[in-house]
Design a protein around this motif. Structure first.
Motif, PDB file in Angstrom:
ATOM      1  N   ARG A 175       0.100   4.110   1.410  1.00  0.00           N
ATOM      2  CA  ARG A 175      -0.413   2.970   2.535  1.00  0.00           C
ATOM      3  C   ARG A 175      -1.515   3.283   2.882  1.00  0.00           C
ATOM      4  O   ARG A 175      -2.480   4.703   3.035  1.00  0.00           O
ATOM      5  N   LEU A 176      -2.368   2.446   1.926  1.00  0.00           N
ATOM      6  CA  LEU A 176      -3.803   2.873   1.990  1.00  0.00           C
ATOM      7  C   LEU A 176      -4.663   2.358   3.544  1.00  0.00           C
ATOM      8  O   LEU A 176      -4.519   0.910   3.342  1.00  0.00           O
ATOM      9  N   LEU A 177      -5.199   2.589   4.221  1.00  0.00           N
ATOM     10  CA  LEU A 177      -6.427   1.912   5.200  1.00  0.00           C
ATOM     11  C   LEU A 177      -8.017   2.000   4.879  1.00  0.00           C
ATOM     12  O   LEU A 177      -8.047   3.174   4.956  1.00  0.00           O
ATOM     13  N   LEU A 178      -7.855   0.518   5.125  1.00  0.00           N
ATOM     14  CA  LEU A 178      -9.229   0.479   4.088  1.00  0.00           C
ATOM     15  C   LEU A 178     -10.098  -0.687   4.922  1.00  0.00           C
ATOM     16  O   LEU A 178      -9.466  -1.552   5.112  1.00  0.00           O
ATOM     17  N   LYS A 209      10.845  -1.002   3.731  1.00  0.00           N
ATOM     18  CA  LYS A 209      10.976  -1.644   2.037  1.00  0.00           C
ATOM     19  C   LYS A 209       9.973  -1.662   1.459  1.00  0.00           C
ATOM     20  O   LYS A 209      10.251  -1.916  -0.430  1.00  0.00           O
ATOM     21  N   LEU A 210       8.895  -1.195   1.238  1.00  0.00           N
ATOM     22  CA  LEU A 210       8.259  -0.832   0.348  1.00  0.00           C
ATOM     23  C   LEU A 210       7.485   0.014  -0.409  1.00  0.00           C
ATOM     24  O   LEU A 210       7.548   1.691   0.515  1.00  0.00           O
ATOM     25  N   GLU A 211       7.074  -0.403  -1.465  1.00  0.00           N
ATOM     26  CA  GLU A 211       6.483   1.137  -2.244  1.00  0.00           C
ATOM     27  C   GLU A 211       5.140   1.681  -2.100  1.00  0.00           C
ATOM     28  O   GLU A 211       4.574   2.633  -1.551  1.00  0.00           O
ATOM     29  N   SER A 212       4.352   0.035  -2.174  1.00  0.00           N
ATOM     30  CA  SER A 212       2.910   0.475  -1.918  1.00  0.00           C
ATOM     31  C   SER A 212       2.262  -0.696  -0.813  1.00  0.00           C
ATOM     32  O   SER A 212       3.124  -1.825  -0.880  1.00  0.00           O
ATOM     33  N   PHE A 213       1.759  -0.290  -0.005  1.00  0.00           N
ATOM     34  CA  PHE A 213       0.840  -0.829   1.006  1.00  0.00           C
ATOM     35  C   PHE A 213      -0.325  -0.314   0.892  1.00  0.00           C
ATOM     36  O   PHE A 213      -0.778   0.521   2.056  1.00  0.00           O
ATOM     37  N   ALA A 214      -0.871  -1.666   1.540  1.00  0.00           N
ATOM     38  CA  ALA A 214      -2.652  -1.604   2.320  1.00  0.00           C
ATOM     39  C   ALA A 214      -2.736  -2.453   3.216  1.00  0.00           C
ATOM     40  O   ALA A 214      -2.751  -3.683   3.344  1.00  0.00           O
ATOM     41  N   ALA A 215      -3.502  -1.877   4.084  1.00  0.00           N
ATOM     42  CA  ALA A 215      -4.548  -2.878   5.391  1.00  0.00           C
ATOM     43  C   ALA A 215      -5.986  -2.427   4.825  1.00  0.00           C
ATOM     44  O   ALA A 215      -6.421  -1.662   4.987  1.00  0.00           O
ATOM     45  N   VAL A 216      -5.793  -3.998   5.140  1.00  0.00           N
ATOM     46  CA  VAL A 216      -7.571  -4.240   4.932  1.00  0.00           C
ATOM     47  C   VAL A 216      -8.184  -4.391   6.293  1.00  0.00           C
ATOM     48  O   VAL A 216      -7.739  -6.073   6.036  1.00  0.00           O
ATOM     49  N   SER A 217      -9.134  -4.775   6.199  1.00  0.00           N
ATOM     50  CA  SER A 217     -10.291  -5.249   7.257  1.00  0.00           C
ATOM     51  C   SER A 217     -11.892  -5.179   7.388  1.00  0.00           C
ATOM     52  O   SER A 217     -11.541  -3.749   6.814  1.00  0.00           O
ATOM     53  N   PRO A 261      12.474 -14.262  -3.138  1.00  0.00           N
ATOM     54  CA  PRO A 261      11.959 -13.338  -3.527  1.00  0.00           C
ATOM     55  C   PRO A 261      11.530 -11.857  -3.068  1.00  0.00           C
ATOM     56  O   PRO A 261      10.957 -11.697  -1.978  1.00  0.00           O
ATOM     57  N   ALA A 262      12.175 -10.721  -3.541  1.00  0.00           N
ATOM     58  CA  ALA A 262      12.449  -9.431  -2.459  1.00  0.00           C
ATOM     59  C   ALA A 262      10.962  -9.041  -3.563  1.00  0.00           C
ATOM     60  O   ALA A 262      10.467  -9.013  -4.009  1.00  0.00           O
ATOM     61  N   PHE A 263       9.904  -8.195  -2.686  1.00  0.00           N
ATOM     62  CA  PHE A 263       9.392  -8.147  -3.423  1.00  0.00           C
ATOM     63  C   PHE A 263       9.361  -6.265  -2.560  1.00  0.00           C
ATOM     64  O   PHE A 263       9.198  -6.000  -0.972  1.00  0.00           O
ATOM     65  N   THR A 264       8.152  -5.501  -3.068  1.00  0.00           N
ATOM     66  CA  THR A 264       7.619  -4.164  -2.514  1.00  0.00           C
ATOM     67  C   THR A 264       5.985  -3.784  -2.954  1.00  0.00           C
ATOM     68  O   THR A 264       6.214  -2.207  -2.084  1.00  0.00           O
TER      69      THR A 264
END
Length: 931
Positions: A290-293, A671-679, A477-480
Motif C-alpha cells: 500500500r503506497l500513500l503518495l 482483496k488487493l495485492e497492490s493499492f496506491a492512494a494518490v493526491s 471482472p475481478a481485479f487485484t
C-alpha cells in the motif's frame, strides 16, 4: 443603417442545396443574435449589437445584417471581457430605438431562429417591437439537443468549436452565422444519409411528427441501425516508439527523454519528482503493498502512475493474465482528462499502441435496451401532450447517439428543455442487478450496457470512480491492483458506501414489485399471492407512516432538509421513534408474506431469488429504522435524515459507521495485492490521518504500507503571497470589503471560498450593491442543482470582469489556469462543522489515547485549507494572492497554518490596505483598461 450585405451561401459555410427543401417548407427565415449588457432578467440590460442571417426560399444569396448599438450606460467589465466591445467601439453607434423600425421591417414575416431563442424574443419584444413576442421562433438549442446529445453542453460556442471548427467570439453576427451553420450541418448530414440524423428523423417521425425540425432532416434513406458500433476502447495514437518494458530503469529512461516526451505531450519537461514517483508505482505493482503518495500541483502524478501501469498491464496480458488494472478518480474532470488526453498520450510515449483502456460507471448510467424499449412504447399514448412526446424523442436520440448509451450524465440544459426526460431516463436503465440479468443482457446484442460490460473482460486498464470502485459488482471482472487518484476523497465515499440506508420511494417500489400494488405504468404482476385489498391497505399504511416520520422532523431540519439524530434519539423524539417502530413492524409483516410465498413456490428459480431479495431488503429497512432510534448508546452508527422536504416521502435515512475501516478492508482492500492512494492533498505535517484516518490502513493491512511526498515544481516563493488579515471585525463586512478591493484592483479575477452558505449569500448581496454599475459579473450557485462546472467555465472564459463565489464544492477540483484567476479569498479557516458523527469519532480517538483535536479537527482543517489554497497556482506561470479573512491569529494553532502551504510559502499577517502592494510583490499583472 443595419449594415446589410449579400453573400453566396458558400461564403458563410452554408449548404444551399441542403437548406433549400427546409426553406421551401418553412418560408423566409432570420437567424438572429443579440449581444447585450446583461441577462434578460436584468431590468437594465440593453442590446449593444445585432447580427442576423436572412434566408429566403428560391434565392441563391444570403443577406446578413450587422449593427452595433449604443447603450445608455457603460459596457460592463464582464461584457467587455466576453465580447471585446468597449465604450469607444459603440460611441458613434445609434441607440436601439433609432433603428428599431428598420430591424422590425427586416424581420417582418419571417420565422425567427436563435440559439436559446427566449433570450432574443425578450429583447426583440422589449426594444424593437412588442408584436415580435408573437412571432414564430425556433430554438437551435432543441435541434442540438436532439441531434447531438453527446455534446458536453448545449451552448452555441461549444457547438461551434466541436462541430464547426470555429471559435465562438461572442459577437452577434458570427454567432448568428454559427447558428445558421448548425442548421446547414444537420440538413446536409440528413441529406447525405448520415446515421446520426436518420436516428433523429426516425425519433421525430415516431414521437413528434409536428416538429419543425423534421423538414430540415428529410434526406437520405440510411437507417439508424446502419450506424457502426462505437469503439469500446479509447483510441491510442500511432507511435514509432519502442515498447517500454515493465522495468523501473526503462520507465525512468523514457520519462527522462525530453525529446521523446515532447513528441506526445506538448511542452513536456523532465521532472525528477515525476520519475521518482514512477519508480514507487513500479515498486508497489511489482512487490505488492500500500503506497500513500502526495504529488504537488504540476509534478505530473497521472503520467507517473500511467508510466508504470501501462507496461505492467501489457506484460500481464502477454503472460495470459486477463485481469484489468483499475484507476479510480473522484471527479469527472480528471476521468475525462485521463481518457481523452493522458492515457492515449502515455501509451504512445511508452510504445504500447495495443493498450485497451476504457471507463466504466455504475449500471444506472447506461441504457438497458429492453427497459428503454418498454419506456419508449409509452410514447405513442394518445393522452400525451406534444411537449411530453418530444421528451420521448429526446430519450430515443440520447439512447442511440450518446457513446455507449451513457445517459446518466445528460447535460443539465437537455433535462431543462425536456422535464419529463428525468423520469424517462430513470426508467430506461437497469439501475439494479435484478432489473436485467447477465443472461437477459446477452440476448440483447445491441444493448449498450451489455456491450460495455462485455468489453470490461478484455480491457487492460479501466478508469472508474471511487463509488463504483468500492461497490464493484460481482459480475464485473475481478481485479487485484488499483490506483486511487484524488484519494483524499476516498474516506468520505466509504462513509456513504458502507452506510445502511432507507428511502421511502425505494421501499415502496420493492413492495410494488412483490405485491403488484403499483398503478399505471408502474404496475407489476404480483409475486406474492395475497388478497389485493390487503396488499393495497398495507402499502397505504406503510406509505403514511414513512411520510409521517419525515414530517415529524420538518421543523428541526437544517437549511437543506438534513437532521442528524443525537444519542438517545428515542427519548428526545418519542413520537418519531414510535412511528419508526410501527413502520418497521409493517415492513416485517410484508417481508414474512414474501418469505411464505417463497416457501410455497420452492427455493429455486428467478422468482424465488426475487422474493428472497425483496424480503431481505424490507427486513434491512426495518432493521435500519429500529437502529436509528435504538437506546443502546454503544451502537457504532450515527443516523441522519436527508431531504426532509414536503410532502416528506422522498427523504433518505443514512446510518453511517463510526468506524468504517473494517468494512473497507474486508470488502475491498484485503482483496488487493497492490493499492496506491494518490493526491495533491494527502498529508498534513507528514501525516495522512486527516485524509485517510477513518480507513485505518496501517492497523488492518497485512501488506506493507509506505509513504512518499513530492513537492510541486512551481515557484511559489516568487509567485504567491498568503496573507492573514490583522483584525477582521465583522466577517461578512470584512470579506465583502476584501473581495471588493481585489475585484477593482484586478478587474475581477477573484475567487471567494466560504464555509457558510448564509455568509456567502450575504457577501454576494453586499458586493452587488457596492459594485453596481461597474460591470462585474458576480457568479454564485443559487440552487443545490446548479452546475458548479458551468459557473467555473463561465468565470474562466470571461478572462476578467468576473468574481466567483463558492462553498465546499469549489474548495477542490477547480483548475483555472492563467490570469483569469489571480486572487483567492478564504473567509474563514475551514474547520469541519461539528456533527454527531464527528463527535463520536473524536471520542473514539480520545479513548485510544490520541489528541482528538490535533489529529481530527485541526488535521482536517489544514487539509481543507491546503485544497483551498491549491486553487490559485495551477501552472508555473501563474501568480496570485491568497487572503484569509478570519485566520484566528490569536489561537495557538495559527502557527500551524504553514503546514497547509506548498514549500516556499508562508502566512504573513497584514492589513487590508496592503493588498495592492502584495499583488505587486507577487508580480500579478493589473488590467489595462480600454474605454
Amino acid at each position: 443603417m443595419l449594415g446589410a450585405r449579400e453573400h453566396a451561401y458558400t461564403e458563410l459555410g452554408l449548404d444551399e442545396g441542403a437548406l433549400a427543401p427546409w426553406l421551401e417548407a418553412q418560408g423566409p427565415v432570420a437567424v438572429v443574435d443579440f449581444e447585450t449588457t446583461g441577462l434578460s432578467e436584468d431590468a437594465a440590460a440593453e442590446p449593444i449589437e445585432l447580427g442576423a442571417v436572412l434566408l429566403d426560399p428560391g434565392r441563391s444569396t444570403v443577406t446578413t445584417l450587422e449593427r452595433t448599438l449604443r447603450p445608455h450606460g457603460p459596457v460592463p467589465r464582464s461584457v467587455r471581457a466576453l465580447t471585446g466591445l468597449v465604450d469607444a467601439d459603440l460611441a458613434g453607434a445609434p441607440r436601439i430605438e433609432e433603428v428599431s423600425f428598420a430591424i422590425a421591417a427586416a424581420l417582418a414575416g419571417r420565422t425567427l431562429v436563435a440559439h436559446n431563442a427566449a433570450f432574443e424574443r425578450h429583447f426583440l419584444a422589449r426594444y424593437v417591437a412588442p408584436s415580435l413576442r408573437l412571432a414564430r421562433y425556433l430554438d437551435t438549442t432543441e435541434l442540438l439537443a436532439l441531434a447531438h446529445p453527446d455534446s458536453p453542453d448545449l451552448r452555441l460556442e461549444t457547438a461551434a468549436e466541436r462541430l464547426l471548427a470555429a471559435r465562438g467570439g461572442h459577437r452577434a453576427l458570427p454567432d448568428a452565422i454559427a447558428a445558421a451553420r448548425l442548421l446547414s450541418l444537420c440538413a446536409a448530414g440528413a441529406r447525405a444519409g448520415a446515421p446520426r440524423y436518420a436516428t433523429v428523423r426516425t425519433a421525430l417521425e415516431r414521437f413528434a411528427p409536428r416538429s419543425p425540425w423534421l423538414a430540415l432532416l428529410r434526406g437520405g434513406e440510411s437507417l439508424p441501425g446502419e450506424a457502426p458500433e462505437p469503439a469500446q476502447y479509447i483510441r491510442i495514437p500511432e507511435t514509432r516508439e519502442e515498447p517500454v518494458p515493465f522495468d523501473g530503469d526503462a520507465i525512468a529512461a523514457a520519462l527522462a527523454d525530453e525529446e521523446r516526451g515532447r513528441r506526445h505531450f506538448p511542452g513536456y519537461r523532465v521532472r525528477e519528482g515525476q520519475i521518482r514517483m514512477a519508480r514507487e508505482f513500479v515498486r508497489v505493482l511489482d512487490e505488492g503493498g500500500r503506497l500513500l503518495l502526495e504529488g504537488g500541483t504540476g509534478v505530473g502524478k497521472s503520467l507517473a502512475y500511467l508510466a508504470a501501469l501501462i507496461p505492467y498491464a501489457m506484460e500481464r496480458s502477454a503472460g495470459g493474465i486477463r485481469e484489468p488494472l483499475l484507476v479510480s478518480t473522484r471527479t469527472k474532470l480528471l476521468q475525462d482528462q485521463l481518457l481523452a488526453k493522458d492515457i492515449p498520450a502515455a501509451a504512445a510515449l511508452l510504445g504500447h499502441r495495443g493498450l485497451r483502456a476504457l471507463s466504466i460507471k455504475g449500471r444506472a448510467n447506461y441504457v438497458c435496451q429492453r427497459r428503454c424499449e418498454q419506456v419508449l412504447a409509452e410514447g405513442g399514448e394518445p393522452r400525451l401532450l406534444e411537449e411530453d412526446r418530444a421528451a420521448f424523442a429526446a430519450l430515443a436520440c440520447a439512447a442511440k447517439l450518446r457513446p455507449h448509451g451513457e445517459i446518466g450524465t445528460l447535460p443539465a440544459a437537455l433535462l431543462g428543455l425536456y422535464p419529463p426526460l428525468r423520469d424517462l431516463r430513470q426508467r430506461a436503465v437497469a439501475a439494479r442487478a435484478e432489473h436485467c440479468t447477465r443472461e437477459q443482457c446477452a440476448v440483447e446484442r445491441a444493448c449498450p450496457f451489455g456491450q460495455r460490460r462485455k468489453a470490461l473482460a478484455d480491457a487492460h486498464l479501466v478508469v472508474a470512480n471511487h463509488d463504483l470502485l468500492l461497490r464493484w459488482p460481482p459480475d464485473y471482472p475481478a481485479f487485484t491492483c488499483a490506483i486511487v487518484d484524488e484519494a483524499h476523497e476516498l474516506a468520505g465515499v466509504a462513509d456513504e458506501v458502507y452506510a445502511a440506508e432507507v428511502r421511502p420511494d425505494e421501499v415502496l417500489a420493492r413492495v410494488d414489485e412483490l405485491f403488484g400494488t403499483g398503478s399505471g405504468r408502474r404496475a407489476f404482476r404480483p409475486r406474492v399471492d395475497v388478497d389485493p385489498h390487503d396488499a393495497r391497505t398495507w402499502r397505504a399504511d406503510l406509505q403514511a407512516d414513512l411520510a409521517a416520520l419525515g414530517g415529524l422532523f420538518a421543523d428541526r431540519a437544517g437549511e437543506f432538509g438534513g437532521l442528524e439524530l443525537p444519542a438517545q434519539a428515542a427519548r428526545i423524539f418519542p413520537q418519531a421513534a414510535q412511528t419508526a417502530q410501527l413502520a418497521a413492524q409493517r415492513l416485517l409483516l410484508l417481508a414474512r408474506e414474501a418469505e411464505r410465498q417463497q416457501e410455497r413456490d420452492g427455493e429455486e428459480g428467478e422468482g424465488a431469488e426475487a422474493l428472497a431479495r425483496g424480503a431481505a431488503e424490507l427486513r434491512d429497512a426495518a432493521d435500519s429504522l429500529r437502529t436509528a432510534f435504538a437506546e443502546d448508546s454503544q451502537i457504532e452508527v450515527v443516523a441522519a435524515f436527508e431531504s426532509l422536504t414536503p410532502p416528506f416521502d422522498r427523504w433518505r435515512l443514512a446510518l453511517r459507521q463510526v468506524a468504517p475501516a473494517l468494512s473497507f478492508h474486508e470488502s475491498f482492500l484485503a482483496k488487493l495485492e497492490s493499492f496506491a492512494a494518490v493526491s495533491a492533498s494527502l498529508f498534513v505535517g507528514g501525516d495522512a490521518f486527516a485524509a485517510l484516518g477513518e480507513l485505518e490502513l496501517e492497523r488492518y493491512s497485512e501488506r506493507p504500507v509506505w509513504s512518499l511526498r513530492v513537492e510541486s515544481p512551481f515557484p511559489y516563493a516568487e509567485h504567491m503571497r498568503v496573507v492573514a488579515l490583522d483584525a477582521p471585525g465583522d466577517l461578512v463586512e470584512e470579506t465583502s470589503a476584501v473581495i471588493e478591493d481585489l475585484a477593482r484592483l484586478l478587474g475581477g479575477r477573484t475567487l471567494g471560498l466560504f464555509t457558510s452558505l448564509r455568509r456567502m449569500r450575504d457577501v454576494r448581496e453586499r458586493l452587488a450593491d457596492r459594485l453596481r454599475g461597474e460591470g462585474f459579473d458576480l457568479l454564485m450557485p443559487r440552487r443545490a442543482t446548479d452546475d458548479p462546472a458551468a459557473l467555473v467555465d463561465r468565470f474562466a472564459r470571461a478572462g476578467s470582469g468576473a468574481v466567483l463565489l463558492g462553498s465546499r464544492t469549489f474548495w477542490q477540483g477547480l483548475d483555472i489556469v492563467g490570469p483569469a484567476l489571480s486572487a483567492v479569498v478564504i473567509e474563514k479557516l475551514p474547520f469541519e462543522v461539528p456533527t454527531e458523527l464527528r463527535r463520536r469519532r473524536e471520542a473514539r480517538l480520545r479513548a485510544e489515547g490520541s489528541d482528538a483535536f490535533e489529529r481530527q479537527a485541526l488535521g482536517k482543517m489544514l487539509l481543507n485549507l491546503k485544497q483551498m489554497v491549491g486553487r490559485l497556482i495551477r501552472s508555473e506561470d501563474d501568480r496570485g494572492l491568497v487572503v484569509i479573512v478570519e485566520p484566528r491569529s490569536d489561537r495557538p494553532y495559527f502557527e500551524r497554518l504553514g503546514e497547509a502551504l506548498p514549500r516556499g510559502s508562508s502566512v504573513r499577517a497584514a492589513a487590508r490596505a496592503a493588498l495592492a502592494s502584495l499583488l505587486d510583490e507577487a508580480g500579478v499583472p493589473r488590467p489595462a483598461q480600454r474605454s
